[in-house]
Design a protein around this motif. Sequence first.
Motif, PDB file in Angstrom:
ATOM      1  N   GLY A 364       0.824  -1.194   0.000  1.00  0.00           N
ATOM      2  CA  GLY A 364       0.000   0.000   0.000  1.00  0.00           C
ATOM      3  C   GLY A 364       0.859   1.244   0.000  1.00  0.00           C
ATOM      4  N   HIS A 365       0.567   2.155  -0.897  1.00  0.00           N
ATOM      5  CA  HIS A 365       1.275   3.424  -1.030  1.00  0.00           C
ATOM      6  C   HIS A 365       0.223   4.445  -1.426  1.00  0.00           C
ATOM      7  CE1 HIS A 365       3.618   6.576  -3.075  1.00  0.00           C
ATOM      8  NE2 HIS A 365       4.618   6.178  -2.337  1.00  0.00           N
ATOM      9  N   PRO A 366       0.387   5.727  -1.118  1.00  0.00           N
ATOM     10  CA  PRO A 366      -0.615   6.691  -1.574  1.00  0.00           C
ATOM     11  C   PRO A 366      -0.938   6.499  -3.058  1.00  0.00           C
ATOM     12  CG  PRO A 366       0.915   7.782  -0.104  1.00  0.00           C
ATOM     13  CD  PRO A 366       1.442   6.386  -0.309  1.00  0.00           C
ATOM     14  N   GLY A 367      -2.181   6.080  -3.322  1.00  0.00           N
ATOM     15  CA  GLY A 367      -2.637   5.886  -4.685  1.00  0.00           C
ATOM     16  C   GLY A 367      -2.564   4.470  -5.212  1.00  0.00           C
ATOM     17  N   TYR A 368      -1.993   3.537  -4.444  1.00  0.00           N
ATOM     18  CA  TYR A 368      -1.791   2.193  -4.976  1.00  0.00           C
ATOM     19  C   TYR A 368      -1.885   1.156  -3.855  1.00  0.00           C
ATOM     20  CZ  TYR A 368       0.222   5.080  -8.629  1.00  0.00           C
ATOM     21  OH  TYR A 368       0.398   6.050  -9.575  1.00  0.00           O
ATOM     22  N   SER A 369      -2.552   0.026  -4.142  1.00  0.00           N
ATOM     23  CA  SER A 369      -2.519  -1.103  -3.219  1.00  0.00           C
ATOM     24  C   SER A 369      -2.516  -2.390  -4.028  1.00  0.00           C
ATOM     25  CB  SER A 369      -3.686  -1.075  -2.228  1.00  0.00           C
ATOM     26  OG  SER A 369      -4.927  -1.150  -2.898  1.00  0.00           O
ATOM     27  N   SER A 370      -2.068  -3.467  -3.403  1.00  0.00           N
ATOM     28  CA  SER A 370      -1.886  -4.715  -4.143  1.00  0.00           C
ATOM     29  C   SER A 370      -1.909  -5.910  -3.210  1.00  0.00           C
ATOM     30  CB  SER A 370      -0.555  -4.690  -4.907  1.00  0.00           C
ATOM     31  OG  SER A 370       0.521  -4.329  -4.055  1.00  0.00           O
ATOM     32  N   GLU A 371      -2.387  -7.018  -3.758  1.00  0.00           N
ATOM     33  CA  GLU A 371      -2.279  -8.324  -3.113  1.00  0.00           C
ATOM     34  C   GLU A 371      -1.809  -9.286  -4.198  1.00  0.00           C
ATOM     35  OE1 GLU A 371      -5.212  -9.596  -0.264  1.00  0.00           O
ATOM     36  OE2 GLU A 371      -6.245  -7.657  -0.390  1.00  0.00           O
ATOM     37  N   ILE A 372      -0.631  -9.899  -3.979  1.00  0.00           N
ATOM     38  CA  ILE A 372      -0.025 -10.761  -4.989  1.00  0.00           C
ATOM     39  C   ILE A 372       0.410 -12.054  -4.303  1.00  0.00           C
ATOM     40  CG2 ILE A 372       1.651 -10.916  -6.865  1.00  0.00           C
ATOM     41  CD1 ILE A 372       1.937  -7.863  -6.703  1.00  0.00           C
ATOM     42  N   TYR A 373      -0.123 -13.198  -4.783  1.00  0.00           N
ATOM     43  CA  TYR A 373       0.085 -14.473  -4.107  1.00  0.00           C
ATOM     44  C   TYR A 373       0.416 -15.581  -5.106  1.00  0.00           C
ATOM     45  CZ  TYR A 373      -2.643 -11.983  -0.512  1.00  0.00           C
ATOM     46  OH  TYR A 373      -3.106 -11.060   0.391  1.00  0.00           O
ATOM     47  N   THR A 388      -5.802   2.818  -5.571  1.00  0.00           N
ATOM     48  CA  THR A 388      -6.007   3.567  -4.330  1.00  0.00           C
ATOM     49  C   THR A 388      -5.565   2.675  -3.177  1.00  0.00           C
ATOM     50  OG1 THR A 388      -7.601   4.807  -2.971  1.00  0.00           O
ATOM     51  CG2 THR A 388      -8.385   2.776  -3.991  1.00  0.00           C
ATOM     52  N   ASN A 389      -5.318   3.294  -2.035  1.00  0.00           N
ATOM     53  CA  ASN A 389      -5.001   2.538  -0.826  1.00  0.00           C
ATOM     54  C   ASN A 389      -6.066   2.793   0.235  1.00  0.00           C
ATOM     55  OD1 ASN A 389      -3.569   0.910   1.004  1.00  0.00           O
ATOM     56  ND2 ASN A 389      -2.383   2.640   1.755  1.00  0.00           N
ATOM     57  N   PHE A 390      -6.301   4.048   0.563  1.00  0.00           N
ATOM     58  CA  PHE A 390      -7.226   4.367   1.644  1.00  0.00           C
ATOM     59  C   PHE A 390      -8.686   4.243   1.232  1.00  0.00           C
ATOM     60  CE2 PHE A 390      -3.291   6.284   3.065  1.00  0.00           C
ATOM     61  CZ  PHE A 390      -3.290   6.028   4.422  1.00  0.00           C
ATOM     62  N   ASN A 391      -9.013   4.465  -0.047  1.00  0.00           N
ATOM     63  CA  ASN A 391     -10.411   4.359  -0.473  1.00  0.00           C
ATOM     64  C   ASN A 391     -11.010   2.996  -0.161  1.00  0.00           C
ATOM     65  OD1 ASN A 391     -11.514   6.757  -1.611  1.00  0.00           O
ATOM     66  ND2 ASN A 391     -10.140   6.566  -3.358  1.00  0.00           N
TER      67      ASN A 391
END
Length: 424
Positions: A364-373, A388-391
Amino acid sequence: MSAHPSPRRPALRGALAATLAAVLGGTLVSCSDADPAQVSADQGAQDASVEERLADLAQRAADEGSLGVVVRVARGTDPPVEIAAQTAWAGDDHRLAVGDQFRVASNTKTMVATLVLRQVAQDRLGLDDPVEEWLPGTVPGGEDITVRLLLNHTSGLGDYLLTPEFLPSLTGQEQRAWTPGELLAVTPPPAPPGEQYSYSNANYAALGLILEEAAGEDLADLIEREITGPLGMADSFLSSDAGFDPAKPHAIGYEPDSERLRALLAPIADLPEGVGFVGPERPDGNIDTSGIDPSWAGAAGGMVSTAQDWQRFQTALMSGDLLPEAQMEQMLTTVAAPEEGGGYGLGLMRVDSPCGTVWGHTGGHPGYSSEIYTDEGGSRSVAVLTTTNFNVKEPEAAAANGALVDAAVCAVLGEPLPEASPAG
């Protein structure tokens, strides 16, 4: 940067508790009796059904608050499922594509941990080395903290992320090139080391310094020489400023305006009036945060990558191509981390979903989030990236995003996708 400045939403929970639909089911026939052409046609129809469900869930997540979503499901030799969806107004800024570069943030920790364990395998560094031995006077309580405790977040170090000193840099209100040493200097006092898991970016700020000392090489160069270069990860690099690769497309990231952000963080942080993300205003109370300088993220979360590139890295790692067996075993040895959905190893999360266990990380970073498995053998992988991250911490957005991740994980493991909720 942390995957979750506020406590992370429970991984792979929610929709997976519902009854699973038999999307991939059907009457079983023996191989000797089956018509190969019919089997192929049935499989194609099943795959199309899965892709259609994922596309619907991705669009719903985008419209509920994720704003833009990339989903990539890679199942061995099968063609990957690749989906890009975004809410209507975001398409006016940039038409999102599966191959766009993202800031993958705390997924960086898995790569840094891999490099640390490669140094361990070469006897240049020990997991039980005291931090003070490598960074004298730099890490509070470093004489009682080991490299292993930094890697699995049991060091007791606090996190600098929401401290008054650092918060203006997180939001972009202050443009400051923090060094790892400066970040460690504003880190809250440590708790007793080795007692419990507590996620902290300070652990990896310290590990980046230790890694450079042990390897005798700049971290960005080390990453390129040992991992991204050999694996052909042409779209991946450790960012040192707000720029992406100007020759390649990148996703535009967004965050809530100051009023919405203050309400979201109220349970864990009382933000001063006026504190919010800096950037151009966009519809529905959003801010374009793509220009925020993330150079402070470094070893804790500074990587830029794409879904395919990062899946390539995780597949190589879990397949045993990057670490000897002994170090891979150490990486997969976890401590309890219920907030991550299972456990945390050395830079790697174990997520125990009802569809099976997957390994990877979140970011998570301002403007970006991810889940990679990936699965444990590294043959199948899934990436869900959002702009987004916080949205996605708002209730409706969190539910839609969680349903998408649940379904994508089930799809990559070959399990039936969860049923749609009554509202969906």
